[in-house]
Scaffold this motif. Structure first.
Motif, mmCIF file in Angstrom:
data_model
loop_
_atom_site.group_PDB
_atom_site.id
_atom_site.type_symbol
_atom_site.label_atom_id
_atom_site.label_comp_id
_atom_site.label_asym_id
_atom_site.label_seq_id
_atom_site.Cartn_x
_atom_site.Cartn_y
_atom_site.Cartn_z
ATOM 1 N N GLU A 76 0.642 -0.718 -0.318
ATOM 2 C CA GLU A 76 -0.139 0.213 -0.090
ATOM 3 C C GLU A 76 0.680 0.938 -0.103
ATOM 4 N N GLY A 77 2.078 1.384 -0.089
ATOM 5 C CA GLY A 77 3.055 2.362 -0.019
ATOM 6 C C GLY A 77 2.588 3.177 1.525
ATOM 7 N N ASP A 78 2.615 2.559 2.622
ATOM 8 C CA ASP A 78 2.531 3.085 3.729
ATOM 9 C C ASP A 78 3.883 3.068 4.302
ATOM 10 N N ILE A 79 4.993 4.018 4.871
ATOM 11 C CA ILE A 79 5.822 4.129 4.504
ATOM 12 C C ILE A 79 5.756 4.103 6.612
ATOM 13 N N ASP A 80 5.025 5.089 6.433
ATOM 14 C CA ASP A 80 4.932 5.425 8.185
ATOM 15 C C ASP A 80 4.779 3.871 9.025
ATOM 16 N N SER A 81 3.877 3.790 8.681
ATOM 17 C CA SER A 81 3.206 2.276 9.379
ATOM 18 C C SER A 81 4.321 1.573 9.409
ATOM 19 N N ILE A 82 5.233 0.723 8.464
ATOM 20 C CA ILE A 82 6.483 0.121 8.597
ATOM 21 C C ILE A 82 7.752 0.791 9.089
ATOM 22 N N GLU A 83 7.651 2.306 9.184
ATOM 23 C CA GLU A 83 8.382 2.406 10.187
ATOM 24 C C GLU A 83 8.394 2.741 11.822
ATOM 25 N N THR A 84 7.122 2.219 11.890
ATOM 26 C CA THR A 84 6.345 2.195 13.407
ATOM 27 C C THR A 84 6.820 0.979 13.479
ATOM 28 N N CYS A 85 6.229 -0.077 12.814
ATOM 29 C CA CYS A 85 6.677 -1.312 12.867
ATOM 30 C C CYS A 85 8.399 -1.634 13.175
ATOM 31 N N ARG A 86 9.003 -1.649 11.974
ATOM 32 C CA ARG A 86 10.104 -1.811 12.749
ATOM 33 C C ARG A 86 10.738 -1.551 13.825
ATOM 34 N N GLN A 87 10.261 0.039 13.992
ATOM 35 C CA GLN A 87 11.361 0.551 15.622
ATOM 36 C C GLN A 87 10.317 -0.785 16.290
ATOM 37 N N VAL A 88 9.542 -0.918 16.920
ATOM 38 C CA VAL A 88 8.907 -1.764 17.641
ATOM 39 C C VAL A 88 9.305 -3.215 17.602
ATOM 40 N N VAL A 89 10.197 -3.771 16.601
ATOM 41 C CA VAL A 89 10.595 -4.818 16.707
ATOM 42 C C VAL A 89 11.473 -4.887 16.294
ATOM 43 N N LEU A 90 12.783 -3.444 16.026
ATOM 44 C CA LEU A 90 13.940 -2.908 16.937
ATOM 45 C C LEU A 90 14.229 -2.653 18.295
ATOM 46 N N GLN A 91 13.715 -2.601 19.178
ATOM 47 C CA GLN A 91 13.387 -2.308 20.570
ATOM 48 C C GLN A 91 12.339 -3.934 21.235
ATOM 49 N N LEU A 92 11.578 -5.321 20.892
ATOM 50 C CA LEU A 92 11.854 -5.989 21.004
ATOM 51 C C LEU A 92 13.571 -6.703 20.490
ATOM 52 N N ASN A 93 13.920 -6.604 19.940
ATOM 53 C CA ASN A 93 15.201 -7.550 19.134
ATOM 54 C C ASN A 93 16.110 -6.613 20.561
ATOM 55 N N GLY A 94 16.357 -5.947 20.816
ATOM 56 C CA GLY A 94 17.199 -4.842 21.871
ATOM 57 C C GLY A 94 16.406 -5.714 23.085
ATOM 58 N N LYS A 95 15.774 -6.265 23.445
ATOM 59 C CA LYS A 95 14.787 -5.830 25.335
ATOM 60 C C LYS A 95 15.237 -7.620 25.180
ATOM 61 N N MET A 96 14.561 -8.835 24.020
ATOM 62 C CA MET A 96 15.502 -9.819 23.452
ATOM 63 C C MET A 96 17.074 -10.392 24.108
ATOM 64 N N LEU A 97 17.999 -9.402 23.129
ATOM 65 C CA LEU A 97 19.438 -9.981 23.817
ATOM 66 C C LEU A 97 19.570 -9.970 25.240
ATOM 67 N N GLU A 98 19.527 -8.905 26.052
ATOM 68 C CA GLU A 98 19.920 -9.002 27.277
ATOM 69 C C GLU A 98 18.657 -10.272 28.110
ATOM 70 N N PHE A 99 18.254 -11.766 27.132
ATOM 71 C CA PHE A 99 17.889 -13.107 27.752
ATOM 72 C C PHE A 99 18.787 -13.570 27.582
ATOM 73 N N ASP A 100 19.397 -15.024 27.928
ATOM 74 C CA ASP A 100 20.362 -16.369 27.542
ATOM 75 C C ASP A 100 19.553 -17.325 27.151
ATOM 76 N N PHE A 101 18.653 -17.184 25.905
ATOM 77 C CA PHE A 101 18.102 -18.634 25.627
ATOM 78 C C PHE A 101 18.218 -20.014 25.383
ATOM 79 N N ARG A 102 18.233 -20.790 26.228
ATOM 80 C CA ARG A 102 19.008 -22.224 25.564
ATOM 81 C C ARG A 102 17.889 -22.621 24.884
#
Length: 123
Positions: A76-102
């Motif tokens: 749909e060419g919705d760049i704003d929504s894509i960027e919002t999603c990217r920021q949320v997933v980036l933040q999630l990834n940053g938080k998940m890096l703090e865990f030691d998943f076996r």
């Protein structure tokens, strides 16, 4: 689901065997709804039905669903929504890096999060 949780009580083995998957799926739906309506991720306290492991599993599954949503938004060419999603997933990834998943189910879901982030960034 609530009646089933009441009947299980505090038995974590029964909970894991019988209802954890359903709780995670329900929480993913709630996370998606909250994200679509407010643009933010619901906290664990807002999802009082799930325990810590179920919440983490739900959040990791949420990230995979968001990557699918981003594909639709890209069409749909919705760049704003894509960027919002990217920021949320980036933040999630940053938080998940703090865990030691076996090796286990959460580790596999975390690998899915990394793949989702790569997909979103490629778009």
């Amino acid at each position: 689901l609530l009646k089933l949780l009441e009947s299980i009580g505090n038995d974590s083995t029964l909970r894991e065997e019988k209802v954890s998957f359903s709780i995670e799926r329900l929480c993913v739906i709630i996370l998606l709804y909250k994200f679509y309506t407010t643009g933010r991720l619901a906290s664990q306290s807002e999802l009082s039905i799930c325990n810590d492991e179920e919440y983490i599993g739900s959040v990791l599954s949420f990230a995979q669903e968001i990557s699918r949503y981003v594909l639709g938004r890209a069409c749909e060419g919705d760049i704003d929504s894509i960027e919002t999603c990217r920021q949320v997933v980036l933040q999630l990834n940053g938080k998940m890096l703090e865990f030691d998943f076996r090796n286990g189910p959460l580790r596999r879901k975390y690998d899915g999060l990394k793949y989702s982030l790569k997909t979103i960034e490629d778009i």
